[in-house]
Design a protein around this motif. Sequence first.
Motif, PDB file in Angstrom:
ATOM      1  N   UNK A 282       0.858  -1.186   0.000  1.00 11.75           N
ATOM      2  CA  UNK A 282       0.000   0.000   0.000  1.00 11.75           C
ATOM      3  C   UNK A 282       0.895   1.237   0.000  1.00 11.75           C
ATOM      4  N   UNK A 283       0.744   2.055  -1.049  1.00 13.83           N
ATOM      5  CA  UNK A 283       1.686   3.145  -1.304  1.00 13.83           C
ATOM      6  C   UNK A 283       0.961   4.482  -1.356  1.00 13.83           C
ATOM      7  N   UNK A 284       1.503   5.479  -0.638  1.00  9.87           N
ATOM      8  CA  UNK A 284       1.024   6.863  -0.749  1.00  9.87           C
ATOM      9  C   UNK A 284       2.063   7.667  -1.513  1.00  9.87           C
ATOM     10  N   UNK A 285       1.593   8.565  -2.373  1.00  8.02           N
ATOM     11  CA  UNK A 285       2.499   9.464  -3.098  1.00  8.02           C
ATOM     12  C   UNK A 285       2.007  10.891  -2.891  1.00  8.02           C
ATOM     13  N   UNK A 286       2.962  11.815  -2.791  1.00 10.20           N
ATOM     14  CA  UNK A 286       2.613  13.225  -2.684  1.00 10.20           C
ATOM     15  C   UNK A 286       3.737  14.040  -3.290  1.00 10.20           C
ATOM     16  N   UNK A 287       3.440  14.694  -4.416  1.00  9.44           N
ATOM     17  CA  UNK A 287       4.459  15.457  -5.116  1.00  9.44           C
ATOM     18  C   UNK A 287       4.925  16.651  -4.312  1.00  9.44           C
ATOM     19  N   UNK A 288       6.202  17.002  -4.483  1.00 16.05           N
ATOM     20  CA  UNK A 288       6.746  18.163  -3.797  1.00 16.05           C
ATOM     21  C   UNK A 288       7.159  17.836  -2.380  1.00 16.05           C
ATOM     22  N   UNK A 289       6.931  18.784  -1.475  1.00 19.15           N
ATOM     23  CA  UNK A 289       7.309  18.657  -0.072  1.00 19.15           C
ATOM     24  C   UNK A 289       6.151  18.039   0.700  1.00 19.15           C
ATOM     25  N   UNK A 290       6.318  16.781   1.145  1.00 15.94           N
ATOM     26  CA  UNK A 290       5.231  16.079   1.831  1.00 15.94           C
ATOM     27  C   UNK A 290       5.446  15.883   3.311  1.00 15.94           C
ATOM     28  N   UNK A 308       8.977  14.274  -1.492  1.00 13.85           N
ATOM     29  CA  UNK A 308      10.265  14.944  -1.571  1.00 13.85           C
ATOM     30  C   UNK A 308      10.591  15.769  -0.343  1.00 13.85           C
ATOM     31  N   UNK A 309      11.854  16.235  -0.284  1.00 13.32           N
ATOM     32  CA  UNK A 309      12.318  17.215   0.708  1.00 13.32           C
ATOM     33  C   UNK A 309      12.170  16.731   2.145  1.00 13.32           C
ATOM     34  N   UNK A 310      12.373  15.464   2.399  1.00 16.54           N
ATOM     35  CA  UNK A 310      12.156  14.898   3.731  1.00 16.54           C
ATOM     36  C   UNK A 310      13.136  15.490   4.744  1.00 16.54           C
ATOM     37  N   UNK A 311      12.587  15.990   5.869  1.00 18.23           N
ATOM     38  CA  UNK A 311      13.403  16.538   6.949  1.00 18.23           C
ATOM     39  C   UNK A 311      13.915  15.422   7.862  1.00 18.23           C
ATOM     40  N   UNK A 326      10.137   7.102   1.042  1.00 23.06           N
ATOM     41  CA  UNK A 326      11.115   7.174  -0.050  1.00 23.06           C
ATOM     42  C   UNK A 326      11.116   8.609  -0.568  1.00 23.06           C
ATOM     43  N   UNK A 327      12.296   9.217  -0.591  1.00 26.28           N
ATOM     44  CA  UNK A 327      12.445  10.600  -1.039  1.00 26.28           C
ATOM     45  C   UNK A 327      13.272  10.632  -2.327  1.00 26.28           C
ATOM     46  N   UNK A 328      12.606  10.689  -3.498  1.00 30.85           N
ATOM     47  CA  UNK A 328      13.336  10.765  -4.767  1.00 30.85           C
ATOM     48  C   UNK A 328      13.640  12.204  -5.179  1.00 30.85           C
TER      49      UNK A 328
END
Length: 371
Positions: A282-290, A308-311, A326-328
Amino acid sequence: MANGQQVIEQFETFAPKKFAFEGDPIGLQIGTLHKEVKRVLVTLDVLETVVDEAIEKKIDLIIAHHPPIFSKLPKVTDQSAAGRIVMKCIKHDIAVYAAHTNLDVAEGGVNDLMATALGLTDTKVLVPSFENTLYKLVVFVPESAVRQVSEALGKAGAGHIGAYSDCQFHTTGIGQFKATAEANPYVGQPGQLEQVKEVRIETIVTELNQKQVIRAMKQAHPYEEVAYDMIRQEIVAPSLGLGRIGRLKEAVPLKVFAEQVRSAFGVENLRFVGDENRLIQKVAVLGGDGNKYVSTAAFAGADVLVTGDLYFHVAHDAMALGLAVIDPGHHVESVMKQGVVDLLTERFEKQNIKGVELFVSETNTNPFRFL
């Protein structure tokens, strides 16, 4: 030839401004849309190198995901990159239009494109932000014009129910009216009571396509005064919003899925958080800074969030929640470039808009390099 207003009108049929979050600086940012547009460039970012590409390709309009102007510019000079971008665009008559969070939210927008690239199925909105109200449109049409009005309604987007399109219900009856002396009736004469065989067409429209459907209906209808009703429905349409959550066809280890993410988005490197052997489905995706939506993804039951942009500290929070991340990188939103070109191409074909060339920007705007 199409003008800029017509091009953006077609774009906003699937990414209207009302989708955008409050304060998001979307819309026309540079130049004018009141001009002929022959060549359109779609880009993720508007950097000076992208403007140079647009000048070389003789572009009339740039459509970008990230607005080049996020806050007011104190001055516009050649001493800053932002100033040079504005000056070059004005000098070469290039308009710049930005669609940011509205394109994230839109069906078929950034997040759907990311979910599709990863092969997710049964996707749903992760963070609802907009309820697309349903309406029933009822219009009365003379028998001689039923086909043309019916086709116009379907072409404008009316009648979509789940996986079905062009859904309508037709019943016949008698319409009655008397034209005044000022009227120019399609049937009958002014001052005479007329009774005409008519068909009542019922179909479903949404808050988003309501205006374009009514416009298409009136253009196709032969009467100068069109009798129609718009009735709000109690049935709620699926919500729209940020991010998507869906499933892989089969579970795979986190490390294997991370490799799939890297391949799907064509990135050199990525970061991930979690046990590399943990099975992911089960996968969630969120473009940009999530970063703000890590807990949302976890509570939605996701095994992993792709964003992206994981702190650093948010990564710790994800670990505590048992959520892999996962932060691509932020730049994977560039999937929108080809996606927007494809959507506009489809819209132009449906609306018979010709003479507009669409280009995917070839400039790499990713600021990061990897050793």
